[in-house]
Scaffold this motif. Sequence first.
Motif, mmCIF file in Angstrom:
data_model
loop_
_atom_site.group_PDB
_atom_site.id
_atom_site.type_symbol
_atom_site.label_atom_id
_atom_site.label_comp_id
_atom_site.label_asym_id
_atom_site.label_seq_id
_atom_site.Cartn_x
_atom_site.Cartn_y
_atom_site.Cartn_z
ATOM 1 N N GLN A 1 22.239 30.704 9.480
ATOM 2 C CA GLN A 1 22.878 30.468 7.958
ATOM 3 C C GLN A 1 22.559 29.118 7.375
ATOM 4 N N GLU A 2 22.833 28.081 8.530
ATOM 5 C CA GLU A 2 22.655 26.839 7.652
ATOM 6 C C GLU A 2 21.210 26.532 7.546
ATOM 7 N N ILE A 3 20.182 27.087 8.232
ATOM 8 C CA ILE A 3 18.942 27.060 8.120
ATOM 9 C C ILE A 3 18.661 27.563 6.684
ATOM 10 N N TRP A 4 19.087 28.772 6.320
ATOM 11 C CA TRP A 4 18.869 29.406 5.200
ATOM 12 C C TRP A 4 19.585 28.692 4.001
ATOM 13 N N LEU B 1 20.649 16.688 10.241
ATOM 14 C CA LEU B 1 21.647 16.371 11.327
ATOM 15 C C LEU B 1 22.492 17.325 11.453
ATOM 16 N N ALA B 2 22.832 18.276 10.597
ATOM 17 C CA ALA B 2 23.650 19.497 10.812
ATOM 18 C C ALA B 2 22.887 20.566 11.680
ATOM 19 N N LEU B 3 21.493 20.578 11.659
ATOM 20 C CA LEU B 3 20.776 21.351 12.377
ATOM 21 C C LEU B 3 20.683 20.866 13.826
ATOM 22 N N ILE B 4 20.482 19.345 14.020
ATOM 23 C CA ILE B 4 20.493 18.788 15.268
ATOM 24 C C ILE B 4 21.885 18.970 15.971
#
Length: 167
Positions: A37-40, A59-62
Motif C-alpha cells: 500500500q505504501e509503495i502504491w 524512509l517509510a519504506l526503509i
Amino acid sequence: MVERLLERFLFASRWMLAPFYVALVFSLAALLVKTLQEIWHFVLNIPSSTESDVILGVLALIDLTFTGSLIVIVIFSGYENFVSKIDASAHADWPDWMSKIDFTGLKLKLLSSIVAISAIQLLKAFMNVKNISDRELMWYVIIHLVFVGSGIVLAMTDKIAGDSKGH
C-alpha cells in the motif's frame, strides 16, 4: 522416574512457542500488505511530491523493511534458540547468521534493529519538522535516546557477563 517424566514434559513444553512464531509469520504478511500500500501511494504521488515528500516516502519504506527484518530475526533465531534446530543443509540459500546466533546475539540484533527503526522515525520527524510540535519532537528524541542507552547498557552487561565466564 517422576523426575525424568517431569523433565520430558517441561522439555516438550517448548513447542508451545511454535504458534507464537507462526503468528509472527502472519504479522509479516500483514506488514507486506502495508508495504505494498505504501509503495502504491508513494509511486502515485511522485509527480506532485516535493523532495522532502520523496525522502519521507523512502524512509517509510526503509522503516517497513527494517521492521520486516526484525520479525524474521525473531522468528528464526527464536525458533532455533527455544524450540528446535532447523536443518540448514536443506536450504541452499540459508543465511549463515541464522544458525550461529545465540540468545545474547538475538537480544543485541533486536535492540540494534529497534534503534535503527527509532532513528528512521526520528529522521522522518526532522524531515517533517514544520508539521510536528516541539513536544512531539522532544518525545521522539527522548525515546530514541532511551533505546540507544538501553542498547549500550545491554551490550555492556553481556560483555561483563561474558568476561566473567572466561575467568
